[in-house]
Design a protein around this motif. Sequence first.
Motif, PDB file in Angstrom:
ATOM      1  N   LEU A 228      -7.204 -12.862  43.582  1.00  0.00           N
ATOM      2  CA  LEU A 228      -8.359 -12.221  43.441  1.00  0.00           C
ATOM      3  C   LEU A 228      -7.998 -10.743  43.634  1.00  0.00           C
ATOM      4  O   LEU A 228      -7.103 -10.497  44.472  1.00  0.00           O
ATOM      5  N   PHE A 229      -8.658  -9.895  42.849  1.00  0.00           N
ATOM      6  CA  PHE A 229      -8.327  -8.440  42.794  1.00  0.00           C
ATOM      7  C   PHE A 229      -9.774  -7.841  42.754  1.00  0.00           C
ATOM      8  O   PHE A 229     -10.598  -8.328  42.118  1.00  0.00           O
ATOM      9  N   LYS A 230      -9.820  -6.482  43.136  1.00  0.00           N
ATOM     10  CA  LYS A 230     -10.886  -5.750  43.133  1.00  0.00           C
ATOM     11  C   LYS A 230     -10.396  -4.696  42.417  1.00  0.00           C
ATOM     12  O   LYS A 230      -9.510  -3.896  42.849  1.00  0.00           O
ATOM     13  N   THR A 231     -11.280  -3.957  41.638  1.00  0.00           N
ATOM     14  CA  THR A 231     -11.094  -2.700  40.767  1.00  0.00           C
ATOM     15  C   THR A 231     -11.251  -1.466  42.004  1.00  0.00           C
ATOM     16  O   THR A 231     -12.048  -1.598  42.648  1.00  0.00           O
ATOM     17  N   ALA A 232     -10.389  -0.733  41.871  1.00  0.00           N
ATOM     18  CA  ALA A 232     -10.066   0.345  42.844  1.00  0.00           C
ATOM     19  C   ALA A 232     -11.381   1.268  43.184  1.00  0.00           C
ATOM     20  O   ALA A 232     -11.596   1.672  44.123  1.00  0.00           O
ATOM     21  N   ARG A 233     -12.040   1.310  42.029  1.00  0.00           N
ATOM     22  CA  ARG A 233     -13.232   2.443  42.028  1.00  0.00           C
ATOM     23  C   ARG A 233     -14.543   1.539  42.251  1.00  0.00           C
ATOM     24  O   ARG A 233     -15.216   1.811  43.377  1.00  0.00           O
TER      25      ARG A 233
END
Length: 526
Positions: free
Chosen positions: A425-430
């Motif tokens: 799982l990843f989340k976009t930084a912004r």
Amino acid sequence: MGKSLKEEVLSRRTFAIISHPDAGKTTMTEKLLLFGGAIRDAGTVKAKKTGKYATSDWMEIEKQRGISVTSSVMQFDYDGFRVNILDTPGHQDFSEDTYRTLMAVDSAVMIIDSAKGIEEQTMKLFKVCRMRGIPIFTFMNKLDRQGKPPLELLAELEEVLGIESYPMNWPIGMGKEFLGIYDRYHNRIEQFRVEDKDRFIPLNDDGEIDGDHPIKQTGLYDQTLEEVLLLNEAGNEFSPERIAAGNLTPVFFGSALTTFGVQTFLESYLEFAPPPKPRNSSIGEIDPLSENFSGFIFKIQANMNPAHRDRIAFVRVCSGKFERGMSVNVPRLGKQIKLSQSTSFMAEERNTVEEAVSGDIIGLYDTGTYQIGDTITGGKTQFQFERLPQFTPELFVKVSAKNVMKQKSFYKGIEQLVQEGAIQLFKTARMEEYLLGAVGVLQFEVFEHRMKNEYNSDVIMERLGTKVARWVEGETVNENLSNSRSLLVKDRFGKYVFLFENEFALRWFQDKNPEVKLYNPMDMHE
């Protein structure tokens, strides 16, 4: 229990079956369980229409597709040994789960379809076994069908995989003319499709049948004698030491579907496969015979029982004795946990485990405490076993809940399925949008299926295609460097990761931003 700890540990044999999809792995697992008395009726994988599924494929999606998606664990007793089999998904999209499973075994059984020879997935898994130096036993399957000549199969083993082989037995014919195997190791012929009393024909000191026998009337008998003579003169020498070191693979011929050659294989395997071995840790080698309990978690599986929404952490016991109710340390968390709920496996059937020793695989009910790779130790000792390999995903999708009102079950589902380690799982930084990364497309399909069926959450997936993922060294990075060709995201541990459009975009970024140090976690295990 009656036996001492040392006797218990030395009677353990823990192996994984590796192969390309369709080479007969699940069938082989079933037949071994049949001999171990663990099941009464092997449901062959082909019998899908009858609703009889292979015991080791328990998840709903596996039943629909006829493939093994997750590694199952099965245990049975045979001839004074306790055997733990870890069945691994053959499909390449699940190689990550398989690689980790290979860290939990002491030997591997490689199944090769004699018509197809060595296939791509087998090569990859073989390399992991070689890297760990574990013994590999080879079963050339499907001899009841026409396949490649046996000498060609041996040559392929040595050339493609670079391992020397020693055929423990040799086929007499194949396909419709398959008569059985010439058992070099036991100096007998085992006949195919005959009454049990006629199964074995003893051979004399010259390795031939005394007197008359119908099998001698066929030209295949003479041809086999010639080939065996060739193996005796020009083949590799048998060496238990080289088998144990993983430098020589004993080869067995047979047919898992017709159960032919499986018992002979099992008995030889038990004779030459190693008991649990010492394992490296942060305080040196941990002896499997030492009294102090230790183990590590190599797999986490959610919802093995959909009625109870449970999670199971699979633990490979590496030393000492596990006893239900004992307290253990989890060094990563710096805290103690009481292990009151534990289970052993027979695919869908589970029994509470009261005790287990080195080599055994146990399941711990997990409420979200554990992570893949966690070490658990008993007593006063605290240490960590070697890290398990982490994989760099190549395919990415953006994922969101179809129904905004069901966000809660969406977040819960994602959190639990991600902890199993098949998708990252990843989340976009912004924007904090959710992205998933995986090694293969099939993992996304399984994710979507399980989110709907197990968490009642329909998801929308937007494909982002292939990306080159590189982690950032250090805690900070300029978020303005993020753009469509080099997207900045955070992994679930809060570490920064860039997803580059391709290798060219990665090189361009590195030239322009030499101060940003990037790395690939895969390179840390070379």
